[in-house]
Scaffold this motif. Sequence first.
Motif, PDB file in Angstrom:
ATOM      1  N   ALA A 188       0.837  -1.210   0.000  1.00  0.00           N
ATOM      2  CA  ALA A 188       0.000   0.000   0.000  1.00  0.00           C
ATOM      3  C   ALA A 188       0.869   1.256   0.000  1.00  0.00           C
ATOM      4  N   LEU A 189       1.925   1.250   0.797  1.00  0.00           N
ATOM      5  CA  LEU A 189       2.847   2.391   0.816  1.00  0.00           C
ATOM      6  C   LEU A 189       3.552   2.535  -0.531  1.00  0.00           C
ATOM      7  N   GLY A 190       3.885   1.404  -1.158  1.00  0.00           N
ATOM      8  CA  GLY A 190       4.513   1.446  -2.473  1.00  0.00           C
ATOM      9  C   GLY A 190       3.606   2.051  -3.524  1.00  0.00           C
ATOM     10  N   SER A 191       2.317   1.757  -3.439  1.00  0.00           N
ATOM     11  CA  SER A 191       1.353   2.330  -4.382  1.00  0.00           C
ATOM     12  C   SER A 191       1.329   3.851  -4.272  1.00  0.00           C
ATOM     13  N   VAL A 192       1.294   4.342  -3.039  1.00  0.00           N
ATOM     14  CA  VAL A 192       1.285   5.794  -2.816  1.00  0.00           C
ATOM     15  C   VAL A 192       2.602   6.417  -3.278  1.00  0.00           C
ATOM     16  N   GLY A 193       3.720   5.768  -2.929  1.00  0.00           N
ATOM     17  CA  GLY A 193       5.027   6.311  -3.281  1.00  0.00           C
ATOM     18  C   GLY A 193       5.241   6.412  -4.776  1.00  0.00           C
ATOM     19  N   LEU A 194       4.878   5.378  -5.522  1.00  0.00           N
ATOM     20  CA  LEU A 194       5.091   5.407  -6.966  1.00  0.00           C
ATOM     21  C   LEU A 194       4.145   6.382  -7.659  1.00  0.00           C
ATOM     22  N   ARG A 195       2.988   6.597  -7.107  1.00  0.00           N
ATOM     23  CA  ARG A 195       2.100   7.608  -7.688  1.00  0.00           C
ATOM     24  C   ARG A 195       2.741   8.990  -7.622  1.00  0.00           C
ATOM     25  N   LEU A 196       3.549   9.201  -6.581  1.00  0.00           N
ATOM     26  CA  LEU A 196       4.234  10.486  -6.435  1.00  0.00           C
ATOM     27  C   LEU A 196       5.502  10.564  -7.275  1.00  0.00           C
ATOM     28  N   VAL A 197       6.181   9.441  -7.454  1.00  0.00           N
ATOM     29  CA  VAL A 197       7.484   9.427  -8.119  1.00  0.00           C
ATOM     30  C   VAL A 197       7.370   9.365  -9.640  1.00  0.00           C
ATOM     31  N   LEU A 198       6.464   8.536 -10.154  1.00  0.00           N
ATOM     32  CA  LEU A 198       6.380   8.329 -11.595  1.00  0.00           C
ATOM     33  C   LEU A 198       5.678   9.496 -12.287  1.00  0.00           C
ATOM     34  N   ARG A 199       6.105   9.760 -13.507  1.00  0.00           N
ATOM     35  CA  ARG A 199       5.495  10.838 -14.288  1.00  0.00           C
ATOM     36  C   ARG A 199       4.140  10.418 -14.831  1.00  0.00           C
ATOM     37  N   ALA A 200       3.267  11.390 -15.044  1.00  0.00           N
ATOM     38  CA  ALA A 200       1.898  11.121 -15.487  1.00  0.00           C
ATOM     39  C   ALA A 200       1.890  10.419 -16.834  1.00  0.00           C
ATOM     40  N   ASP A 201       0.858   9.622 -17.072  1.00  0.00           N
ATOM     41  CA  ASP A 201       0.731   8.851 -18.305  1.00  0.00           C
ATOM     42  C   ASP A 201       0.348   9.736 -19.484  1.00  0.00           C
ATOM     43  N   GLU A 202       0.689   9.220 -20.659  1.00  0.00           N
ATOM     44  CA  GLU A 202       0.264   9.860 -21.895  1.00  0.00           C
ATOM     45  C   GLU A 202      -0.375   8.830 -22.812  1.00  0.00           C
ATOM     46  N   ALA A 203      -1.063   7.847 -22.208  1.00  0.00           N
ATOM     47  CA  ALA A 203      -1.689   6.787 -23.010  1.00  0.00           C
ATOM     48  C   ALA A 203      -2.803   7.373 -23.875  1.00  0.00           C
TER      49      ALA A 203
END
Length: 401
Positions: A188-203
């Motif tokens: 759960a903490l990893g989900s929150v952390g990666l949402r902050l770290v990764l750049r927004a999608d362009e799908a």
Amino acid sequence: MTSTQHRGVAREAPASSRLSFVTTIAGLSLAGILVVGQLYTVIPLFSLMAGDWGSSPTAVAWTATAFAIAYAVGFLFAGPAADRFGPRRTIVVGLAATAVVTIAFPLVSSLAAALVLRVVQGLVAAAFAPSAFAYIATRIDPHRRVAAITWLTSSFLAAAVLGQLAAQAIGQAAGWEPVFLAGGVALALGSVGLRLVLRADEADGRATVADAFAAMAGLLGNRRLLLLYGTTLMVLLGFVGVYSGLQVAGPPSLAGNDGALLILRASGLPAMLAIPLITPWLARTAPERRVAIALGVAALLSVVTGFLTDGAAIGVCLFVFVAGIAVAAPGLVQAIGAQAGAARGAAVALYTFFLFVGAGLGPQLATALAGFGFPAVSLAAAGILGAGALLALGAATRVRP
């Protein structure tokens, strides 16, 4: 690359770019350990869970296989999901769903219920790996992608060791249930952390599951790719087979010695950390030949390990054994990507599928041969890895017109 992407790269300072790379790869690698670790955490817990459910450790070994097979099947759908909804969104939602199922797992009261929940856990956990590879392919600078892939695949291998280490330590101290509770919170903490770290999608949302399966079917008509996928199947089948064999059929000198088993599992970690650091040197060799050599070395060390009784000697052999696996796994990603061309996303989804089908069969290999002792398990694993090396050599051979 679009003009907008060019402008973004131009504005970004080199120091900022390096920091972004380190943060991204560290976050993805840690998440990879948490997700893939869910496959392996049950291995040291077979006896504890069997006691609570009135079953046998051999039967409980199916909890590893159920997760791995569902995990592998899930990859076939996770790749298209990442294309359609974006890798960042797929990663974040997948980690959150995996966290929920993992926290719920200690509530089961029978092996049958456990198998059902492990299938669900494997399916939702599958969202991570193909999406992480897709993110690297589209968001990481080309000159850093090989290093990024090596770190990510090394995290998957490290999960086999770290997942067992954590499960064994927590299981001995507090029982098997807290292992999954702690894992769920970390996810759960990893989900929150990666949402902050990764750049927004362009799908763009145009990719469909039908398109992805059509691409996969086309890839399976490529002789070299078929050989490489055969090699991929062998990698974790042999790797997990050896580590599961230590648990269920280990040398008599280590039987019942949880401390010694803990140290043996940890002996391969330095190799997993070292291999990504020498990626530029390894890249001088064609990936198919690199894979063949690495698996050949791993097969040889599996043979030697099977006939050793001294814990220190086994630890040294496992270090070299793990190094061979750690070289082979990212080499296969590189070789498959080069052969796939524009269908790289579908090709990597198939790679992860075959990789973890092998991982799921590893515990079954060990339990099937446990009655014959650890030498039988290690020899079988050596034969499997040796076959993988031959398939990789076949893929490296030019086909005459």
